[in-house]
Design a protein around this motif. Structure first.
Motif, PDB file in Angstrom:
ATOM      1  N   VAL A   1       0.976  -1.129  -0.019  1.00  0.00           N
ATOM      2  CA  VAL A   1       0.152   0.082   0.091  1.00  0.00           C
ATOM      3  C   VAL A   1       0.924   1.163   0.050  1.00  0.00           C
ATOM      4  O   VAL A   1       0.483   2.160  -0.685  1.00  0.00           O
ATOM      5  N   VAL A   2       2.149   1.026   0.545  1.00  0.00           N
ATOM      6  CA  VAL A   2       2.771   2.365   0.784  1.00  0.00           C
ATOM      7  C   VAL A   2       3.512   2.532  -0.606  1.00  0.00           C
ATOM      8  O   VAL A   2       3.583   3.591  -1.272  1.00  0.00           O
ATOM      9  N   THR A   3       3.765   1.637  -1.466  1.00  0.00           N
ATOM     10  CA  THR A   3       4.463   1.378  -2.729  1.00  0.00           C
ATOM     11  C   THR A   3       3.303   2.137  -3.732  1.00  0.00           C
ATOM     12  O   THR A   3       3.523   2.962  -4.552  1.00  0.00           O
ATOM     13  N   LYS A   4       2.110   1.690  -3.443  1.00  0.00           N
ATOM     14  CA  LYS A   4       0.818   2.246  -4.293  1.00  0.00           C
ATOM     15  C   LYS A   4       0.850   3.832  -4.396  1.00  0.00           C
ATOM     16  O   LYS A   4       0.572   4.469  -5.234  1.00  0.00           O
ATOM     17  N   TYR A   5       0.930   4.176  -3.062  1.00  0.00           N
ATOM     18  CA  TYR A   5       0.980   5.583  -2.485  1.00  0.00           C
ATOM     19  C   TYR A   5       1.882   6.281  -3.193  1.00  0.00           C
ATOM     20  O   TYR A   5       1.561   7.251  -3.891  1.00  0.00           O
ATOM     21  N   PHE A   6       3.164   5.817  -3.045  1.00  0.00           N
ATOM     22  CA  PHE A   6       4.390   6.779  -3.584  1.00  0.00           C
ATOM     23  C   PHE A   6       4.179   6.532  -5.248  1.00  0.00           C
ATOM     24  O   PHE A   6       4.504   7.628  -6.031  1.00  0.00           O
ATOM     25  N   ASN A   7       3.910   5.510  -5.807  1.00  0.00           N
ATOM     26  CA  ASN A   7       3.769   5.264  -7.444  1.00  0.00           C
ATOM     27  C   ASN A   7       2.544   6.410  -7.941  1.00  0.00           C
ATOM     28  O   ASN A   7       2.536   6.780  -8.938  1.00  0.00           O
ATOM     29  N   ALA A   8       1.458   6.529  -7.077  1.00  0.00           N
ATOM     30  CA  ALA A   8       0.278   7.422  -7.357  1.00  0.00           C
ATOM     31  C   ALA A   8       0.674   8.867  -7.246  1.00  0.00           C
ATOM     32  O   ALA A   8       0.090   9.795  -8.022  1.00  0.00           O
ATOM     33  N   THR A   9       1.653   9.291  -6.365  1.00  0.00           N
ATOM     34  CA  THR A   9       2.141  10.873  -6.017  1.00  0.00           C
ATOM     35  C   THR A   9       2.758  11.277  -7.204  1.00  0.00           C
ATOM     36  O   THR A   9       3.841  10.790  -7.423  1.00  0.00           O
ATOM     37  N   THR A  10       2.243  12.508  -7.842  1.00  0.00           N
ATOM     38  CA  THR A  10       3.110  13.099  -8.646  1.00  0.00           C
ATOM     39  C   THR A  10       2.800  14.672  -8.186  1.00  0.00           C
ATOM     40  O   THR A  10       2.378  14.914  -7.178  1.00  0.00           O
ATOM     41  N   GLN A  11       3.750  15.536  -8.996  1.00  0.00           N
ATOM     42  CA  GLN A  11       3.841  16.819  -8.653  1.00  0.00           C
ATOM     43  C   GLN A  11       2.486  17.503  -8.377  1.00  0.00           C
ATOM     44  O   GLN A  11       2.274  18.445  -7.669  1.00  0.00           O
ATOM     45  N   ALA A  12       1.660  17.118  -9.490  1.00  0.00           N
ATOM     46  CA  ALA A  12       0.409  17.570  -9.672  1.00  0.00           C
ATOM     47  C   ALA A  12      -0.804  16.887  -8.894  1.00  0.00           C
ATOM     48  O   ALA A  12      -1.962  17.307  -8.931  1.00  0.00           O
ATOM     49  N   ASN A  13      -0.401  15.820  -8.261  1.00  0.00           N
ATOM     50  CA  ASN A  13      -1.491  14.965  -7.600  1.00  0.00           C
ATOM     51  C   ASN A  13      -0.956  14.267  -6.480  1.00  0.00           C
ATOM     52  O   ASN A  13      -0.308  13.221  -6.382  1.00  0.00           O
ATOM     53  N   LYS A  14      -1.161  15.138  -5.244  1.00  0.00           N
ATOM     54  CA  LYS A  14      -0.698  14.661  -4.172  1.00  0.00           C
ATOM     55  C   LYS A  14      -1.739  14.334  -2.913  1.00  0.00           C
ATOM     56  O   LYS A  14      -1.641  13.158  -2.195  1.00  0.00           O
ATOM     57  N   VAL A  15      -2.742  15.003  -2.801  1.00  0.00           N
ATOM     58  CA  VAL A  15      -3.899  14.961  -2.151  1.00  0.00           C
ATOM     59  C   VAL A  15      -4.616  13.565  -2.301  1.00  0.00           C
ATOM     60  O   VAL A  15      -4.924  12.939  -1.325  1.00  0.00           O
ATOM     61  N   ALA A  16      -5.079  13.319  -3.386  1.00  0.00           N
ATOM     62  CA  ALA A  16      -5.924  12.327  -3.879  1.00  0.00           C
ATOM     63  C   ALA A  16      -5.153  10.885  -3.297  1.00  0.00           C
ATOM     64  O   ALA A  16      -5.913  10.215  -2.797  1.00  0.00           O
ATOM     65  N   PRO A  17      -3.719  10.663  -3.918  1.00  0.00           N
ATOM     66  CA  PRO A  17      -3.273   9.521  -3.113  1.00  0.00           C
ATOM     67  C   PRO A  17      -3.065   9.547  -1.791  1.00  0.00           C
ATOM     68  O   PRO A  17      -3.032   8.395  -1.309  1.00  0.00           O
ATOM     69  N   ALA A  18      -3.174  10.375  -1.185  1.00  0.00           N
ATOM     70  CA  ALA A  18      -2.721  10.470   0.509  1.00  0.00           C
ATOM     71  C   ALA A  18      -4.261  10.071   1.121  1.00  0.00           C
ATOM     72  O   ALA A  18      -4.270   9.244   1.754  1.00  0.00           O
ATOM     73  N   ASN A  19      -5.454  10.625   0.389  1.00  0.00           N
ATOM     74  CA  ASN A  19      -6.762  10.362   0.729  1.00  0.00           C
ATOM     75  C   ASN A  19      -6.806   8.874   0.672  1.00  0.00           C
ATOM     76  O   ASN A  19      -7.513   8.187   1.454  1.00  0.00           O
ATOM     77  N   ASN A  20      -6.532   8.409  -0.517  1.00  0.00           N
ATOM     78  CA  ASN A  20      -6.544   6.968  -0.854  1.00  0.00           C
ATOM     79  C   ASN A  20      -6.034   5.963   0.105  1.00  0.00           C
ATOM     80  O   ASN A  20      -6.404   4.939   0.261  1.00  0.00           O
ATOM     81  N   LEU A  21      -4.694   6.357   0.265  1.00  0.00           N
ATOM     82  CA  LEU A  21      -3.996   5.667   1.452  1.00  0.00           C
ATOM     83  C   LEU A  21      -4.681   5.708   2.778  1.00  0.00           C
ATOM     84  O   LEU A  21      -4.743   4.507   3.224  1.00  0.00           O
ATOM     85  N   LEU A  22      -5.067   6.607   3.287  1.00  0.00           N
ATOM     86  CA  LEU A  22      -6.137   6.784   4.548  1.00  0.00           C
ATOM     87  C   LEU A  22      -7.124   6.008   4.527  1.00  0.00           C
ATOM     88  O   LEU A  22      -7.335   5.159   5.331  1.00  0.00           O
ATOM     89  N   MET A  23      -8.136   6.121   3.576  1.00  0.00           N
ATOM     90  CA  MET A  23      -9.411   5.594   3.556  1.00  0.00           C
ATOM     91  C   MET A  23      -8.941   4.105   3.082  1.00  0.00           C
ATOM     92  O   MET A  23      -9.732   3.082   3.461  1.00  0.00           O
ATOM     93  N   GLY A  24      -8.079   3.585   2.496  1.00  0.00           N
ATOM     94  CA  GLY A  24      -7.744   2.474   1.847  1.00  0.00           C
ATOM     95  C   GLY A  24      -7.078   1.532   3.089  1.00  0.00           C
ATOM     96  O   GLY A  24      -7.246   0.238   3.084  1.00  0.00           O
ATOM     97  N   THR A  25      -6.536   2.054   4.175  1.00  0.00           N
ATOM     98  CA  THR A  25      -6.012   1.275   5.124  1.00  0.00           C
ATOM     99  C   THR A  25      -6.265   1.480   6.451  1.00  0.00           C
ATOM    100  O   THR A  25      -6.231   0.799   7.422  1.00  0.00           O
ATOM    101  N   VAL A  26      -7.514   2.168   6.636  1.00  0.00           N
ATOM    102  CA  VAL A  26      -8.059   2.451   7.880  1.00  0.00           C
ATOM    103  C   VAL A  26      -8.937   1.152   8.114  1.00  0.00           C
ATOM    104  O   VAL A  26      -9.560   0.806   7.085  1.00  0.00           O
ATOM    105  N   LYS A  27      -9.233   0.843   9.313  1.00  0.00           N
ATOM    106  CA  LYS A  27      -9.924  -0.498   9.708  1.00  0.00           C
ATOM    107  C   LYS A  27     -11.329  -0.023   9.212  1.00  0.00           C
ATOM    108  O   LYS A  27     -12.136   1.015   9.110  1.00  0.00           O
ATOM    109  N   GLN A  28     -12.174  -1.117   8.510  1.00  0.00           N
ATOM    110  CA  GLN A  28     -13.619  -0.794   7.780  1.00  0.00           C
ATOM    111  C   GLN A  28     -14.534  -0.245   8.686  1.00  0.00           C
ATOM    112  O   GLN A  28     -14.905   0.752   8.377  1.00  0.00           O
TER     113      GLN A  28
END
Length: 96
Positions: free
Chosen positions: A25-52
């Motif tokens: 999940v950390v690799t997926k976050y880093f691979n999705a993060t670009t100069q113009a796209n930081k918040v959406a991958p961070a949001n996905n990391l948080l929502m995708g890893t928090v307990k259901q």
């Protein structure tokens, strides 16, 4: 060295949220993060890893992009292993 699959709990105000972190999940976050796209991958990391069962409570807290970035940063900092890194200065050799 710590285990690479870890549950990390962040306390936000009077609430606790547990995130299930893995190298994937950390690799997926880093691979999705670009100069113009930081918040959406961070949001996905948080929502995708928090307990259901905690997702519905976490989601309103992520309305502010600064909060998203602060939480993702805290989560990644805690997940990061403690290693000692020393950068050695290279010696420049001059040829005559």
């Amino acid at each position: 060295m710590t285990d690479v699959n870890r549950d990390i709990t962040l306390e936000i105000g009077d609430q606790e949220f547990t995130f299930q972190m893995t190298p994937q999940v950390v690799t997926k976050y880093f691979n999705a993060t670009t100069q113009a796209n930081k918040v959406a991958p961070a949001n996905n990391l948080l929502m995708g890893t928090v307990k259901q069962e905690e997702r519905a409570t976490l989601k309103p807290l992520l309305a502010n992009p600064v909060t998203v970035m602060e939480l993702a940063g805290a989560l990644l900092e805690e997940y990061s292993p403690d290693i000692d890194i020393i950068v050695k200065k290279s010696s420049a050799t001059l040829k005559a």
